[in-house]
Design an enzyme around this catalytic site. Structure first.
Site, short mmCIF file in Angstrom:
data_model
loop_
_atom_site.label_atom_id
_atom_site.label_comp_id
_atom_site.label_asym_id
_atom_site.label_seq_id
_atom_site.Cartn_x
_atom_site.Cartn_y
_atom_site.Cartn_z
CG ASP A 31 13.61 14.46 8.32
OD1 ASP A 31 13.35 13.33 8.50
OD2 ASP A 31 14.10 15.39 9.11
CG LEU A 33 17.76 17.32 6.53
CD1 LEU A 33 18.63 17.90 5.80
CD2 LEU A 33 17.68 15.91 6.38
CG ASP A 74 10.11 23.26 10.74
OD1 ASP A 74 9.11 22.51 11.05
OD2 ASP A 74 10.98 23.58 11.50
CB THR A 144 4.25 7.41 22.61
OG1 THR A 144 5.15 6.41 23.65
CG2 THR A 144 3.73 8.50 23.27
CB SER A 179 8.17 13.00 29.38
OG SER A 179 7.84 12.85 28.03
CE1 TYR A 181 7.59 11.69 21.36
CE2 TYR A 181 7.63 10.46 23.46
CZ TYR A 181 7.63 10.78 22.23
OH TYR A 181 7.15 9.70 21.26
CG HIS A 182 5.73 10.24 27.03
ND1 HIS A 182 6.96 10.39 27.64
CD2 HIS A 182 5.73 8.78 26.53
CE1 HIS A 182 7.59 9.19 27.36
NE2 HIS A 182 6.86 8.13 26.52
CE LYS A 185 5.04 11.00 19.29
NZ LYS A 185 5.11 11.04 18.07
CB THR A 253 22.34 3.09 33.31
OG1 THR A 253 21.58 2.89 31.92
CG2 THR A 253 23.70 3.42 33.31
CE1 TYR A 255 19.13 5.74 33.76
CE2 TYR A 255 17.21 6.63 33.11
CZ TYR A 255 18.38 6.49 32.91
OH TYR A 255 19.31 7.07 31.76
CD GLU A 326 10.51 5.66 35.15
OE1 GLU A 326 9.84 5.80 33.73
OE2 GLU A 326 11.76 5.42 35.10
P1 NAD Z 1 14.04 10.29 15.20
O1 NAD Z 1 14.15 11.66 15.60
O2 NAD Z 1 14.97 9.49 14.73
O3 NAD Z 1 13.11 10.98 13.81
C1 NAD Z 1 12.18 11.78 13.70
C2 NAD Z 1 12.51 12.76 12.30
O4 NAD Z 1 11.83 13.69 12.33
C3 NAD Z 1 13.88 13.37 12.40
O5 NAD Z 1 14.37 12.69 10.94
C4 NAD Z 1 13.63 14.76 12.35
O6 NAD Z 1 14.56 15.54 11.73
C5 NAD Z 1 12.05 14.96 11.72
N1 NAD Z 1 11.57 16.07 12.32
C6 NAD Z 1 11.37 16.35 13.52
N2 NAD Z 1 10.65 17.29 13.59
C7 NAD Z 1 10.39 17.64 12.44
C8 NAD Z 1 9.75 18.96 11.74
N3 NAD Z 1 9.20 20.00 12.32
N4 NAD Z 1 9.58 19.12 10.36
C9 NAD Z 1 10.13 18.13 9.68
N5 NAD Z 1 10.81 17.00 10.00
C10 NAD Z 1 10.89 16.80 11.38
O7 NAD Z 1 12.64 9.48 15.87
P2 NAD Z 1 12.30 7.99 15.60
O8 NAD Z 1 12.80 7.04 16.83
O9 NAD Z 1 12.49 7.46 14.18
O10 NAD Z 1 10.69 8.09 15.88
C11 NAD Z 1 9.72 8.33 15.09
C12 NAD Z 1 8.41 8.55 15.48
O11 NAD Z 1 7.90 7.40 16.42
C13 NAD Z 1 8.32 9.82 16.32
O12 NAD Z 1 6.95 10.50 16.28
C14 NAD Z 1 8.21 9.00 17.70
O13 NAD Z 1 7.71 9.84 18.87
C15 NAD Z 1 7.53 7.89 17.46
N6 NAD Z 1 8.01 6.41 18.34
C16 NAD Z 1 9.58 6.28 18.43
C17 NAD Z 1 9.82 5.17 19.60
C18 NAD Z 1 11.36 4.80 19.53
O14 NAD Z 1 11.46 3.91 20.29
N7 NAD Z 1 12.01 5.32 18.51
C19 NAD Z 1 8.82 4.84 20.11
C20 NAD Z 1 7.40 5.08 20.04
C21 NAD Z 1 7.09 5.99 19.28
N1 USQ Z 2 15.56 3.51 31.52
C1 USQ Z 2 16.35 2.89 32.59
N2 USQ Z 2 17.66 3.04 32.35
C2 USQ Z 2 18.27 3.70 31.06
C3 USQ Z 2 17.28 4.37 30.02
C4 USQ Z 2 15.92 4.07 30.34
O1 USQ Z 2 16.26 2.28 33.52
O2 USQ Z 2 19.31 3.76 30.88
C5 USQ Z 2 14.20 3.22 31.92
C6 USQ Z 2 13.26 4.67 32.03
O3 USQ Z 2 13.43 5.27 33.45
C7 USQ Z 2 11.94 4.42 31.49
C8 USQ Z 2 12.35 3.07 30.42
O4 USQ Z 2 13.55 2.63 30.88
O5 USQ Z 2 11.19 3.81 32.56
C9 USQ Z 2 11.97 3.52 29.02
O6 USQ Z 2 12.83 4.42 28.81
P1 USQ Z 2 13.63 4.96 27.12
O7 USQ Z 2 14.33 5.98 27.15
O8 USQ Z 2 13.99 3.67 26.51
O9 USQ Z 2 12.05 5.14 26.49
P2 USQ Z 2 11.01 6.37 26.69
O10 USQ Z 2 11.67 7.54 27.13
O11 USQ Z 2 9.64 6.04 27.01
O12 USQ Z 2 10.89 6.79 25.23
C10 USQ Z 2 10.85 6.03 24.26
C11 USQ Z 2 11.07 6.80 22.68
C12 USQ Z 2 9.89 7.39 22.49
C13 USQ Z 2 8.57 6.52 22.55
C14 USQ Z 2 8.52 5.80 23.90
C15 USQ Z 2 7.58 4.82 23.89
O13 USQ Z 2 12.18 7.59 22.90
O14 USQ Z 2 9.89 8.32 21.24
O15 USQ Z 2 7.31 7.32 22.57
O16 USQ Z 2 10.00 4.95 24.02
S1 USQ Z 2 6.81 4.47 25.27
O17 USQ Z 2 7.87 4.12 26.39
O18 USQ Z 2 5.96 2.96 25.19
O19 USQ Z 2 6.05 5.57 25.78
#
Ligand code: NAD
Ligand code: USQ
Length: 400
Positions: A31, A33, A74, A144, A179, A181-182, A185, A253, A255, A326
């Protein structure tokens, strides 16, 4: 197995590293960090205090007797990841190490570019390191469910059979992410599928839904082992946020219309799914996709569940404009049988789980910053003014 856990200091990576270590696997956490730096950039903190990575690892060894190794660096630094793969000689690599917030990626150009460079280049470097060091390493990559978007037909696990003008083929399922971000992926998935085809790598793409909860068997052993729990508008996910809002008397909240339906899973099931993928690896040249969620709920349904379970009265915010672009009412029916076929036994969302999350919030409610709850990132604007952001020297990683 010798396993690298990339992103092993994060919300999901840390508990997964402990879980795998507890099962007797030889774990190295990798990581840079940066997740801790995003907190400083945003001016927020995890609801649950988190120890330094060094303290976490020492406490785990003291309690479990298992050593977890650490490599700080990194993934966008190719020399670093090549060296780690060569030195550790892993049989499998779990890749959580990306920027994972959709709102963060939509703040402005700088954050969109950072997110895509960080995620796509990190994964590309990793694929090359695997191909040139040992192509038999199994890559388990967190993707995702949001890669698919929300089409008006059933969502399959990665691929769909299509008949077009009398001919039939099985093709990658169409992607309509919501987004930058999405989108990162989606790019990762295409790159990995290509690498499996041309170099004979083996990869599992875990299209994960939204994770909730914070308690796992291993992280509950000691507060130093706790994983983070985010509730702010940029990194907090929806159900975790609603639990914090309910306990602190903040209107929930929702949305827009709240009909946005998402695949969800308990954090313990993330650990179980990743373990199943690792212990039942893909074949050489195989690129397989598992939809990693256990149930689906609309945002409104989640708000109503939280409202019902909370012992004190909770309002749902009326008419809150959706900061995202969305579908607010849509069809959602997604396949998720592959992990169950491997033996997944889901922890389903019930009143007890929500009560447990609220008790967690109650224990830390003094740390809640109510200013962090209102959404600050607006999808329709190419440059959001983040009310919570404070200029920070820690944001130097954004200079790409
Ligand atoms: P997080 O941000 O808590 O953890 C990600 C970790 O990766 C962090 O510790 C960060 O420091 C490290 N990182 C980021 N970029 C890096 C780099 N360039 N080099 C080395 N380390 C790096 O996120 P999370 O919620 O634990 O999610 C982990 C994974 O799961 C992500 O890929 C995310 O997209 C995916 N995911 C998360 C959720 C969710 O609800 N949290 C849902 C679906 C998918
Ligand atoms: N939402 C609300 N109110 C809030 C926060 C979110 O209505 O206060 C809604 C958003 O508009 C969205 C849904 O809830 O429609 C989900 O939002 P989220 O912030 O919980 O999740 P998302 O942005 O989709 O991202 C999270 C993780 C991401 C992961 C993704 C899985 O941060 O890393 O990839 O969930 S998924 O949603 O299946 O793509």
């Amino acid at each position: 197995m010798k396993i690298l856990v990339l992103g092993g200091d994060g919300y999901l990576g840390w508990p997964t590293a402990l879980h795998l270590s507890g099962r007797g696997h030889d774990i190295t956490v990798v990581d840079n960090l940066v997740r801790r730096a995003y907190d400083r950039e945003m001016g927020v903190e995890s609801l649950v205090p988190i120890a330094t990575l060094g303290d976490r690892v020492r406490k785990w060894e003291e309690i479990s007797g298992h050593a977890v190794k650490v490599q700080v660096g990194d993934l966008t630094d190719a020399a670093f990841i090549y060296a780690v793969v060569a030195e550790c000689e892993p049989e499998a690599i779990v890749h959580f190490g990306e920027q994972r917030s959709a709102p963060y990626s939509m703040i402005d150009r700088e954050h969109a570019v950072y997110t895509q460079v960080n995620n796509v280049v990190g994964t590309l470097n990793l694929m090359y390191a695997i191909a040139e060091t040992d192509p038999s390493i199994h890559l388990v990559k967190l993707g995702t469910m949001g890669e698919y978007g929300y089409p008006n037909i059933d969502i399959e696990e990665g691929f769909i059979e299509i008949t077009h003008k009398g001919r039939t083929d099985v093709l990658p399922y169409p992607k309509q992410p919501g987004s930058f971000y999405h989108l990162s992926k989606v790019h990762d998935s295409a790159n990995m599928m290509f690498a499996c085809r041309v170099w004979g790598l083996r990869a599992t793409d875990l299209n994960q839904g939204i994770v909730y909860g914070q308690s796992t068997i291993e992280t509950d052993l000691d507060p130093v082992l706790a994983t983070r729990f985010d509730y702010d508008a940029v990194f907090g996910t929806v159900l975790n946020r609603f639990c914090v809002q309910a306990v602190t008397g903040h209107p929930l909240t929702v949305y827009g219309a709240g009909g946005q339906t998402r695949g969800m899973l308990h954090i313990r099931d993330t650990l179980a799914c990743v373990t199943l993928a690792l212990e039942n690896p893909a074949e050489r040249s195989e690129f397989r996709v598992f939809n990693q969620f256990t149930e689906s709920f609309s945002v409104r349904q989640m708000a109503e569940m939280v409202q019902r379970v909370c012992p004190t009265p909770v309002d749902i915010a009326e008419g809150l404009n959706n900061p995202r672009v969305e579908h607010e009412e849509h069809y959602f029916h997604a396949a998720n049988t592959k992990l169950r076929d491997l033996g997944l036994q889901p922890h389903l969302l019930d009143d007890g789980v929500i009560t447990g999350m609220m008790e967690l919030v109650e224990r830390h409610r003094g740390r809640v910053d109510l200013n962090a709850i209102a959404p600050t990132v607006e999808w329709r604007s190419s440059s959001s003014i983040l009310k919570t952001a404070s200029p920070s020297s820690d944001a130097s990683f954004l200079a790409v």
